[in-house]
Design a protein around this motif. Structure first.
Motif, PDB file in Angstrom:
ATOM      1  N   MET A 115      23.729 -21.525   9.880  1.00  0.00           N
ATOM      2  CA  MET A 115      23.309 -21.197  11.041  1.00  0.00           C
ATOM      3  C   MET A 115      23.647 -19.857  11.049  1.00  0.00           C
ATOM      4  N   GLN A 116      24.742 -19.974  10.465  1.00  0.00           N
ATOM      5  CA  GLN A 116      25.499 -18.181  10.561  1.00  0.00           C
ATOM      6  C   GLN A 116      24.939 -17.120   9.182  1.00  0.00           C
ATOM      7  N   SER A 117      24.328 -18.478   8.011  1.00  0.00           N
ATOM      8  CA  SER A 117      23.596 -17.506   7.178  1.00  0.00           C
ATOM      9  C   SER A 117      21.919 -17.157   8.638  1.00  0.00           C
ATOM     10  N   ILE A 118      21.799 -17.286   8.404  1.00  0.00           N
ATOM     11  CA  ILE A 118      20.296 -16.964   9.445  1.00  0.00           C
ATOM     12  C   ILE A 118      20.492 -16.141  10.674  1.00  0.00           C
ATOM     13  N   ILE A 119      22.098 -15.714  11.401  1.00  0.00           N
ATOM     14  CA  ILE A 119      21.921 -14.628  11.886  1.00  0.00           C
ATOM     15  C   ILE A 119      22.586 -13.545  11.196  1.00  0.00           C
ATOM     16  N   LYS A 120      23.272 -13.764   9.821  1.00  0.00           N
ATOM     17  CA  LYS A 120      23.794 -12.331   9.421  1.00  0.00           C
ATOM     18  C   LYS A 120      22.437 -11.905   9.218  1.00  0.00           C
ATOM     19  N   GLU A 121      21.718 -12.871   8.688  1.00  0.00           N
ATOM     20  CA  GLU A 121      20.520 -11.973   7.577  1.00  0.00           C
ATOM     21  C   GLU A 121      19.387 -11.384   9.191  1.00  0.00           C
ATOM     22  N   TYR A 122      19.491 -12.045  10.107  1.00  0.00           N
ATOM     23  CA  TYR A 122      18.814 -11.032  10.896  1.00  0.00           C
ATOM     24  C   TYR A 122      19.360  -9.895  11.705  1.00  0.00           C
ATOM     25  N   ASN A 123      20.925 -10.226  11.486  1.00  0.00           N
ATOM     26  CA  ASN A 123      21.471  -8.241  11.631  1.00  0.00           C
ATOM     27  C   ASN A 123      21.167  -7.541  10.619  1.00  0.00           C
ATOM     28  N   ASN A 124      20.876  -7.995   9.721  1.00  0.00           N
ATOM     29  CA  ASN A 124      20.852  -7.589   7.976  1.00  0.00           C
ATOM     30  C   ASN A 124      19.240  -6.625   7.898  1.00  0.00           C
ATOM     31  N   ILE A 125      18.086  -6.891   9.042  1.00  0.00           N
ATOM     32  CA  ILE A 125      17.383  -6.052   9.098  1.00  0.00           C
ATOM     33  C   ILE A 125      17.588  -4.690   8.903  1.00  0.00           C
ATOM     34  N   ASP A 126      17.358  -4.169   7.806  1.00  0.00           N
ATOM     35  CA  ASP A 126      17.603  -2.404   7.917  1.00  0.00           C
ATOM     36  C   ASP A 126      16.520  -1.529   7.497  1.00  0.00           C
ATOM     37  N   SER A 127      15.354  -2.340   6.490  1.00  0.00           N
ATOM     38  CA  SER A 127      13.995  -1.392   7.227  1.00  0.00           C
ATOM     39  C   SER A 127      12.893  -2.621   8.371  1.00  0.00           C
ATOM     40  N   TRP A 128      12.330  -0.830   8.206  1.00  0.00           N
ATOM     41  CA  TRP A 128      11.095  -1.273   8.784  1.00  0.00           C
ATOM     42  C   TRP A 128      10.207  -1.736   8.320  1.00  0.00           C
ATOM     43  N   ARG A 129      10.175  -1.906   7.251  1.00  0.00           N
ATOM     44  CA  ARG A 129       8.473  -3.109   6.845  1.00  0.00           C
ATOM     45  C   ARG A 129       9.280  -4.015   7.130  1.00  0.00           C
ATOM     46  N   THR A 130      10.470  -4.879   6.199  1.00  0.00           N
ATOM     47  CA  THR A 130      10.557  -6.137   6.811  1.00  0.00           C
ATOM     48  C   THR A 130      10.922  -5.981   8.414  1.00  0.00           C
ATOM     49  N   ALA A 131      11.545  -5.467   9.045  1.00  0.00           N
ATOM     50  CA  ALA A 131      11.637  -5.734  10.503  1.00  0.00           C
ATOM     51  C   ALA A 131       9.876  -6.382  10.899  1.00  0.00           C
ATOM     52  N   MET A 132       8.656  -5.288  10.417  1.00  0.00           N
ATOM     53  CA  MET A 132       7.688  -5.441  10.806  1.00  0.00           C
ATOM     54  C   MET A 132       6.662  -6.514  10.349  1.00  0.00           C
ATOM     55  N   PHE A 133       7.849  -6.766   9.466  1.00  0.00           N
ATOM     56  CA  PHE A 133       6.657  -8.360   8.333  1.00  0.00           C
ATOM     57  C   PHE A 133       7.408  -9.501   9.244  1.00  0.00           C
ATOM     58  N   LEU A 134       8.421  -9.718  10.031  1.00  0.00           N
ATOM     59  CA  LEU A 134       9.047 -10.666  10.321  1.00  0.00           C
ATOM     60  C   LEU A 134       8.355 -10.929  11.885  1.00  0.00           C
ATOM     61  N   TYR A 135       8.456 -10.328  12.227  1.00  0.00           N
ATOM     62  CA  TYR A 135       7.834  -9.567  14.312  1.00  0.00           C
ATOM     63  C   TYR A 135       6.378 -10.721  14.174  1.00  0.00           C
ATOM     64  N   GLN A 136       5.665  -9.927  12.510  1.00  0.00           N
ATOM     65  CA  GLN A 136       3.846 -10.402  12.313  1.00  0.00           C
ATOM     66  C   GLN A 136       3.890 -11.476  12.243  1.00  0.00           C
ATOM     67  N   SER A 137       4.686 -12.316  11.218  1.00  0.00           N
ATOM     68  CA  SER A 137       4.458 -13.751  11.337  1.00  0.00           C
ATOM     69  C   SER A 137       4.766 -14.294  12.417  1.00  0.00           C
ATOM     70  N   ALA A 138       6.220 -14.073  13.097  1.00  0.00           N
ATOM     71  CA  ALA A 138       6.204 -14.537  14.057  1.00  0.00           C
ATOM     72  C   ALA A 138       4.952 -15.052  15.295  1.00  0.00           C
ATOM     73  N   VAL A 139       4.148 -14.014  14.994  1.00  0.00           N
ATOM     74  CA  VAL A 139       3.200 -13.647  16.242  1.00  0.00           C
ATOM     75  C   VAL A 139       2.158 -14.617  16.132  1.00  0.00           C
ATOM     76  N   LYS A 140       2.093 -14.363  14.265  1.00  0.00           N
ATOM     77  CA  LYS A 140       1.070 -15.978  14.060  1.00  0.00           C
ATOM     78  C   LYS A 140       1.666 -16.894  13.914  1.00  0.00           C
ATOM     79  N   GLU A 141       2.856 -17.021  13.516  1.00  0.00           N
ATOM     80  CA  GLU A 141       3.293 -18.341  14.249  1.00  0.00           C
ATOM     81  C   GLU A 141       3.745 -19.472  15.832  1.00  0.00           C
ATOM     82  N   VAL A 142       3.518 -18.072  16.612  1.00  0.00           N
ATOM     83  CA  VAL A 142       3.292 -18.493  17.908  1.00  0.00           C
ATOM     84  C   VAL A 142       1.840 -19.146  18.635  1.00  0.00           C
ATOM     85  N   GLN A 143       1.230 -17.953  18.168  1.00  0.00           N
ATOM     86  CA  GLN A 143      -0.091 -17.641  18.576  1.00  0.00           C
ATOM     87  C   GLN A 143      -0.779 -19.529  18.212  1.00  0.00           C
ATOM     88  N   THR A 144      -0.426 -19.500  16.823  1.00  0.00           N
ATOM     89  CA  THR A 144      -0.864 -21.163  16.260  1.00  0.00           C
ATOM     90  C   THR A 144      -0.591 -21.996  16.842  1.00  0.00           C
TER      91      THR A 144
END
Ligand code: 0O2
Length: 231
Positions: A1-30
């Motif tokens: 769990m700790q590593s997940i939170i660390k990873e999330y807080n370490n998002i430092d690039s626009w492309r990584t963040a947008m990739f995650l948000y797009q994936s999350a939208v796909k996941e929830v929509q499905t």
């Protein structure tokens, strides 16, 4: 769990963040499409009329951060803008909204972080909708990242109203002429009444359909007719 939170807080690039948000939208929509299909399969009824998904634009994220008095950075965007990934569920009836909210709350892999019920507590503008902030795990090749998605659930009528109000808000940048805001507030009341009456009408139709085969004749006594309770 700790590593997940660390990873999330370490998002430092626009492309990584947008990739995650797009994936999350796909996941929830499905997920929601599957829930809707299952509901149709079991109950012969679709609580979701349609689904709209989007990832917020850079311009809209920057505007929101400025509105909250925050510097426009990737870190602030991930921390403070909760609705970058958004999924909107449009239903026919208000009862569908609460049924869907419950179904979403029961999904083991979605964590409900907060709920805003603008149906029980509409905004002063007249805005009505049910908002759930959830986090969904995104499984990458070497880590899992919990990513936030805002799910908005509303009726067709509420959505119609909100689209026009949104247009007005952008057109006048919050400084709409009084008569337009007033008229919209009045329309919000009509929307609420329409939703109530359509729900009652649907219940009356359903009651009629289930009672009919048991009736000896097709005659319906006036006092037994559910439609007379509508007004
Ligand atoms: P856009 O352009 O639609 O993305 P906030 O109050 O917005 O600063 P928060 O916590 O995100 O902070 O609020 P909330 O209430 O969950 O609102 C998130 C989104 O819900 C908004 O995003 C709108 O899409 C919608 N919404 C909220 N209030 C209203 C309203 O009064 N009218 C309409 N039409 N939509 C509303 P954005 O970023 O504000 O706008």
């Amino acid at each position: 769990m700790q590593s997940i939170i660390k990873e999330y807080n370490n998002i430092d690039s626009w492309r990584t963040a947008m990739f995650l948000y797009q994936s999350a939208v796909k996941e929830v929509q499905t997920k929601l499409e599957i829930l809707n299909d299952e509901f149709q399969y079991v109950h012969k009824y679709n609580p979701i009329e349609h689904i709209k998904s989007r990832v917020k634009t850079a311009e809209s994220i920057a505007k929101k951060l400025k509105r909250h008095g925050k510097e426009v950075t990737i870190e602030n965007m991930v921390r403070y803008v909760k609705d970058i990934a958004g999924v909107r569920l449009i239903c026919s009836y208000t009862t569908d909204i609460y049924r869907l909210a419950e179904m979403i709350g029961n999904q083991g892999d979605l964590k409900v972080l907060s709920v805003k019920d603008y149906i029980k507590n509409p905004k002063p503008s007249g805005y009505k909708s049910y908002h759930m902030l959830v986090s969904v795990p995104i499984y990458l090749s070497d880590s899992v990242v919990d990513t936030k998605v805002e799910i908005q659930i509303r009726t067709i009528a509420m959505d119609f109203w909100a689209s026009l109000e949104h247009k007005m808000h952008y057109k006048f940048e919050g400084q709409a002429p009084e008569y337009i805001s007033d008229e919209l507030r009045k329309c919000a009341e009509i929307v609420a009444t329409l939703d109530e009456r359509m729900l009652s009408l649907n219940e009356a139709i359903l009651a009629f359909q289930t009672e009919e085969p048991e009736e000896a004749s097709n005659e319906i006594l006036l006092e037994d007719n559910p439609l007379i309770h509508l007004r």
